[in-house]
Design a protein around this motif. Structure first.
Motif, PDB file in Angstrom:
ATOM      1  N   ASP A   1       0.839  -1.186   0.000  1.00  0.00           N
ATOM      2  CA  ASP A   1       0.000   0.000   0.000  1.00  0.00           C
ATOM      3  C   ASP A   1       0.882   1.246   0.000  1.00  0.00           C
ATOM      4  OD1 ASP A   1      -2.769   1.182   0.411  1.00  0.00           O
ATOM      5  OD2 ASP A   1      -1.640   2.125   2.041  1.00  0.00           O
ATOM      6  N   TYR A   2       0.370   2.336  -0.561  1.00  0.00           N
ATOM      7  CA  TYR A   2       1.222   3.517  -0.700  1.00  0.00           C
ATOM      8  C   TYR A   2       1.619   4.134   0.630  1.00  0.00           C
ATOM      9  CZ  TYR A   2      -3.016   6.598  -0.485  1.00  0.00           C
ATOM     10  OH  TYR A   2      -4.164   7.265  -0.126  1.00  0.00           O
ATOM     11  N   THR A   3       0.928   3.811   1.699  1.00  0.00           N
ATOM     12  CA  THR A   3       1.359   4.320   3.003  1.00  0.00           C
ATOM     13  C   THR A   3       2.730   3.775   3.402  1.00  0.00           C
ATOM     14  OG1 THR A   3       0.118   2.542   4.087  1.00  0.00           O
ATOM     15  CG2 THR A   3      -0.996   4.672   3.829  1.00  0.00           C
ATOM     16  N   HIS A   4       3.198   2.721   2.726  1.00  0.00           N
ATOM     17  CA  HIS A   4       4.514   2.155   3.035  1.00  0.00           C
ATOM     18  C   HIS A   4       5.665   2.982   2.464  1.00  0.00           C
ATOM     19  CE1 HIS A   4       3.444  -1.659   5.015  1.00  0.00           C
ATOM     20  NE2 HIS A   4       2.328  -1.564   4.300  1.00  0.00           N
TER      21      HIS A   4
ATOM     22  N   ALA B   1      -2.966   9.937  -7.855  1.00  0.00           N
ATOM     23  CA  ALA B   1      -2.572  11.261  -7.375  1.00  0.00           C
ATOM     24  C   ALA B   1      -2.290  11.238  -5.880  1.00  0.00           C
ATOM     25  CB  ALA B   1      -3.674  12.269  -7.693  1.00  0.00           C
ATOM     26  N   ARG B   2      -3.142  10.585  -5.131  1.00  0.00           N
ATOM     27  CA  ARG B   2      -2.960  10.507  -3.683  1.00  0.00           C
ATOM     28  C   ARG B   2      -1.668   9.776  -3.329  1.00  0.00           C
ATOM     29  NH1 ARG B   2      -7.985   9.556  -1.034  1.00  0.00           N
ATOM     30  NH2 ARG B   2      -9.410  11.310  -1.332  1.00  0.00           N
ATOM     31  N   ALA B   3      -1.432   8.644  -4.003  1.00  0.00           N
ATOM     32  CA  ALA B   3      -0.280   7.805  -3.663  1.00  0.00           C
ATOM     33  C   ALA B   3       1.026   8.552  -3.870  1.00  0.00           C
ATOM     34  CB  ALA B   3      -0.304   6.524  -4.506  1.00  0.00           C
ATOM     35  N   VAL B   4       1.174   9.185  -5.025  1.00  0.00           N
ATOM     36  CA  VAL B   4       2.445   9.831  -5.343  1.00  0.00           C
ATOM     37  C   VAL B   4       2.635  11.078  -4.491  1.00  0.00           C
ATOM     38  CG1 VAL B   4       3.850  10.822  -7.169  1.00  0.00           C
ATOM     39  CG2 VAL B   4       2.376   8.860  -7.658  1.00  0.00           C
ATOM     40  N   ALA B   5       1.576  11.850  -4.276  1.00  0.00           N
ATOM     41  CA  ALA B   5       1.696  13.021  -3.406  1.00  0.00           C
ATOM     42  C   ALA B   5       2.066  12.600  -1.989  1.00  0.00           C
ATOM     43  CB  ALA B   5       0.389  13.802  -3.407  1.00  0.00           C
ATOM     44  N   PHE B   6       1.541  11.472  -1.532  1.00  0.00           N
ATOM     45  CA  PHE B   6       1.884  10.944  -0.215  1.00  0.00           C
ATOM     46  C   PHE B   6       3.391  10.718  -0.107  1.00  0.00           C
ATOM     47  CE2 PHE B   6       2.387   7.714   3.037  1.00  0.00           C
ATOM     48  CZ  PHE B   6       1.392   7.979   3.970  1.00  0.00           C
ATOM     49  N   GLY B   7       3.971  10.101  -1.163  1.00  0.00           N
ATOM     50  CA  GLY B   7       5.411   9.878  -1.165  1.00  0.00           C
ATOM     51  C   GLY B   7       6.198  11.169  -1.210  1.00  0.00           C
TER      52      GLY B   7
END
Length: 820
Positions: free
Chosen positions: A495-498, A576-582
């Motif tokens: 998951d992108y939170t990782h 969009a959410r995943a990459v901005a999170f990183g």
């Protein structure tokens, strides 16, 4: 010196291989520069390979040999005249003949060729022939001779010096282009010519600009030659000794060239003139910029940083990876490149990495970056494969590297030469790869011997890295504590939170997929019905289990819709959410982490991919997310010491001071807790601010949101995933008003609305909205501006629920009364 382009009157014909009968013995008008695909398309003989499933129907072109011919008028060479035929680039395996005389053969797309034609150029009519052998057949033969070496994709792209992604990639088509892809001309001269001009531009400690021009001269006559160099109104000259000269020009108090966001980008005209007995016989002109660049890799208490330092200032690299902007390269115009670089700057980027599976870009690309202050990281063209170090590859690599280092040496935007993409971890980490070598060479000699030696000799003004990712010594190349890192576990399995599991010193690749914009998708893919598993859609999804990864990446955050149009929006939003999170995670750790280069800025054809801008040049929601996440000033809530903490990132030359206002409130607008605190962040730095328990302890996590704002910048922090929040699925009203050049859409929130997006291209294909992914509290308003040349019969279409979208609708789609 006279130069005559030879771009007119070309004909193309199939010259062997499995070409269809319609091509037999047929001459087709050809464009030069150009490619066989474009010529056959223009003649109506093949369909557009980007459309539907046409790519798969054109695989016969992989095995066809081609012949280009043209005729031109010329005068015979004079007694003391030199005449040369110059090709700036041929794709790829060619035999060149003039008037039936074979001049030479080519086997490298990444370099140019020059042939002496004094003995075969005729008075009057001349015939030029370029015969192209199938690149795939050549590569297979070369591999059989050199030994098979692992690569990431089926075709042996690593056995030929050709754009690797021409053979297909996990975002690109397998078309294997062929053609004369750069200009071709006749050059005629007497006495002498400037064979090579290599300006080394630096800045002395006292601010004096230092230009060392090294030039090589090719003589046709024994004369007294002088090299004259002028820049910034200053002139210096030196006699040419033998076939070379070295001229130094000093420019006191030179204005410095800076990355965008750090200062201006002054460019100076540099002119090099070759005199023969005081008469000018050749001239070279270009623009240069004065700046210094290093990469700080001095070991510290944790590992080894990788921080760009420009003019003594440490820079956080905000940017993206760059691939060829069209698979059919000759369609990429200077204007298109300028638009793409402008989009990068518009998204607050300051760096682009030219990835090693593509090409050395054209001069137009670097010129656009020079003018806009975009830093360029240049990979040498090696990617995701092992490469033989034996001949003929070694000599080809050396020739192309020499040519391109010299060509680009004076570009102020170019700040790094990098040996390869992912070939070092392929050797150390990729299962079975090292063992498959059985002692054969795999490219290490290029990355640690040949290329660094060439950079040191030809371009000592900028740094070199052996590869990306790279860690020094015997460390694993992708060790987060050292050098550069590529983060792909998130896309492939987590998951992108990782993203928060690692603290890289510099993240040179990371990303998450999403489909192109609706207009691009439906223009090129016409499946009926259109679904994630319809045939043409799947052909335009090149990633292994790509759709499965999209759904698995979406599920923890938002429901996975059955309806395709809803799925399209949800996966775009999640990308969009995943990459901005990183990005926000990486930026929050500056200066420990010194760069975040997203994979990728652009696309080369219509495809579900990691790009922020699709192949029709339309920005996806990811683009707007990057614009926000890369903004000069950023507020983000990040875990520190076991609790959410406010991180204020100030990527600006000025102090950031003011008051932070924080509030926990219900989604319907009831204030539950408020706090104000002072903000004081030094320039180019990060500050941490504690958030009180009252702000971080919701009574009902499903129905509350935390907002923190300072100086017009705001962050929204949710206490649960979207799929679990008690969203109002219709949380706003909207009105549309025609304005000059388009429309204004005024939105008022009747409840908390998250990530509001106006997908204007669904209404008018040319429509572009000024912003996207805007979150509003109850009672707040926002105005979107839509630019379009279209006069809409029904402007209210811009507020249709499938055009004006939000995370609320994606999370609660089944509750929408207007669901369609």
């Amino acid at each position: 010196m006279t130069r005559t382009t030879l771009h007119e009157g070309w004909l193309l014909r199939a010259n062997g291989g499995p070409a269809p009968d319609v091509l037999a013995g047929r001459d087709i008008p050809a464009q030069v520069p150009g490619s066989t695909h474009l010529d056959l398309m223009a003649a109506g003989l093949i369909p557009d390979p980007y459309l539907d499933s046409n790519e798969a129907s054109l695989t016969w072109m992989h095995r066809v040999d081609w012949q280009y011919t043209t005729a031109f008028q010329a005068s015979a060479p004079g007694v003391d005249e030199r005449v040369e035929l110059v090709f700036d680039g041929i794709d790829t395996i060619a035999t060149i003949a003039l008037n039936g005389v074979v001049l030479g053969r080519t086997a490298n797309m990444h370099r140019g060729y020059r042939f002496d034609v004094r003995d075969c150029l005729r008075e009057g009519h001349n015939e030029l022939t370029v015969t192209l052998a199938a690149a795939l057949t050549y590569a297979e033969t070369a591999e059989s001779q050199l030994g098979r070496r692992q690569r990431a994709y089926p075709h042996p792209y690593n056995a030929i010096r050709k754009m690797a992604c021409s053979f297909g990639w996990d975002w690109g088509p397998d078309l294997q282009t062929a053609g004369i892809w750069k200009p071709v001309r006749l050059e005629r001269w007497h006495t002498a010519r400037l064979a090579q001009v290599r300006p080394l531009v630096t800045v002395d400690a006292d601010g004096t600009g230092h230009v060392d021009v090294h030039l090589d001269v090719e003589r046709a006559a024994d004369r007294d030659y002088t090299a004259v160099v002028t820049v910034a109104g200053r002139e210096e000259r030196a006699a040419v000794t033998g076939d070379a000269a070295h001229v130094t020009v000093l420019v006191p108090d030179a204005r410095l060239w800076w990355p965008v966001g750090y200062g201006e980008q002054p460019l100076y005209e540099l002119t090099v003139t070759l005199l023969a007995d005081a008469e000018a016989v050749d001239t070279d002109r270009r623009r240069i910029g004065f700046r210094t660049v290093t990469v700080d890799t001095e070991p510290d208490g944790t590992g080894t940083p990788f921080t760009f330092v420009v003019n003594g200032t440490r820079v956080f690299a905000k940017g993206a990876n760059w691939i060829p902007d069209d698979h059919l390269l000759t369609r990429v115009t200077p204007a298109r490149l300028a638009r793409r670089i402008d989009q990068a700057v518009g998204a607050n980027m300051n760096m682009l990495r030219i990835w090693g599976g593509g090409i050395y870009e054209t001069d137009d690309f670097y010129a656009a970056c020079d003018e806009r202050g975009v830093l360029v990281w240049q990979d040498f063209p090696f990617a995701c494969a092992f490469y033989a170090e034996e001949e003929p590859l070694w000599s080809e690599v050396e020739a192309e590297a020499r040519e391109n280092i010299t060509r680009l040496v004076a570009r102020p935007s170019l700040v790094l030469w990098n040996g390869n993409n992912e070939n070092l971890p392929a050797y150390t980490d990729w299962e079975g790869w090292r063992e498959s070598l059985d002692g054969r060479s795999w490219g290490l000699g290029y990355y640690t011997e040949l290329l660094p030696a060439l950079v040191a000799a030809l371009d000592p003004t900028r740094p070199y890295a052996p590869g990306s990712p790279y860690s020094p010594g015997d460390l694993p190349p992708n060790d987060a504590r050292y050098g550069t890192r590529h983060e792909w576990d998130v896309w492939n399995m987590l998951d992108y939170t990782h993203y928060r599991d690692h603290l890289p010193r510099f993240c040179a690749e990371f990303g998450f997929q999403g489909p192109p914009t609706w207009s691009t998708l439906t223009r090129w893919i016409r499946d009926q019905p259109l679904t994630p598993t319809s045939p043409a859609f799947l052909l335009h999804q090149k990633a292994g289990d790509g759709n499965g990864k999209l759904d698995r990446g979406l599920a923890p955050h938002l429901p996975v819709p059955d309806d395709f149009e809803q799925w399209h929006w949800a996966t775009q939003l999640n990308q969009a959410r995943a990459v901005a999170f990183g990005v926000e995670h990486f930026r929050s750790w500056w200066p420990y982490t010194a760069g975040a280069l997203v994979w990728q800025l652009n696309d080369c054809w219509p495809v579900t991919s990691w790009a922020a801008v699709d192949s029709d040049e339309r920005p996806k929601p990811l683009y707007y997310a990057l614009k926000h996440a890369f903004a000069p000033r950023l507020l983000t809530v990040q875990p520190r010491h076991g609790r959410p903490t406010l991180v204020a990132v100030n990527d600006h030359d000025r102090q950031w001071t003011g008051t932070v206002s924080a509030a926990r409130q219900t989604l319907t607008g009831d204030i539950l807790a408020t706090v104000e605190m002072p903000l004081d962040v030094a320039p180019r730095s990060v500050a941490l601010l504690d958030l009180s328990d009252g702000l971080l302890t919701p009574v009902d996590p499903r129905s509350e949101v935390l907002t923190v704002a300072a100086g017009g910048i705001r962050v929204h922090h949710q206490f649960a995933e979207d799929r679990d929040l008690a969203y109002d699925p219709t949380p706003f009203t909207a009105e549309v008003t025609p304005v000059t050049g388009g429309y204004r859409v005024d939105v008022r929130a009747t409840s908390y609305v998250r990530d509001l997006a106006l997908l204007a291209d669904k209404v008018a294909p040319d429509a572009v909205v000024d912003d996207m992914l805007v979150s509003l509290l109850t009672g707040e308003t926002h105005t979107f501006t839509v630019r379009t040349a279209a006069s809409l019969a029904d402007p209210s279409a811009l507020r249709h629920p499938r055009v004006l979208r939000s995370a609320n609708a994606a999370a609660r789609a089944e509750e929408r009364p207007d669901k369609d």
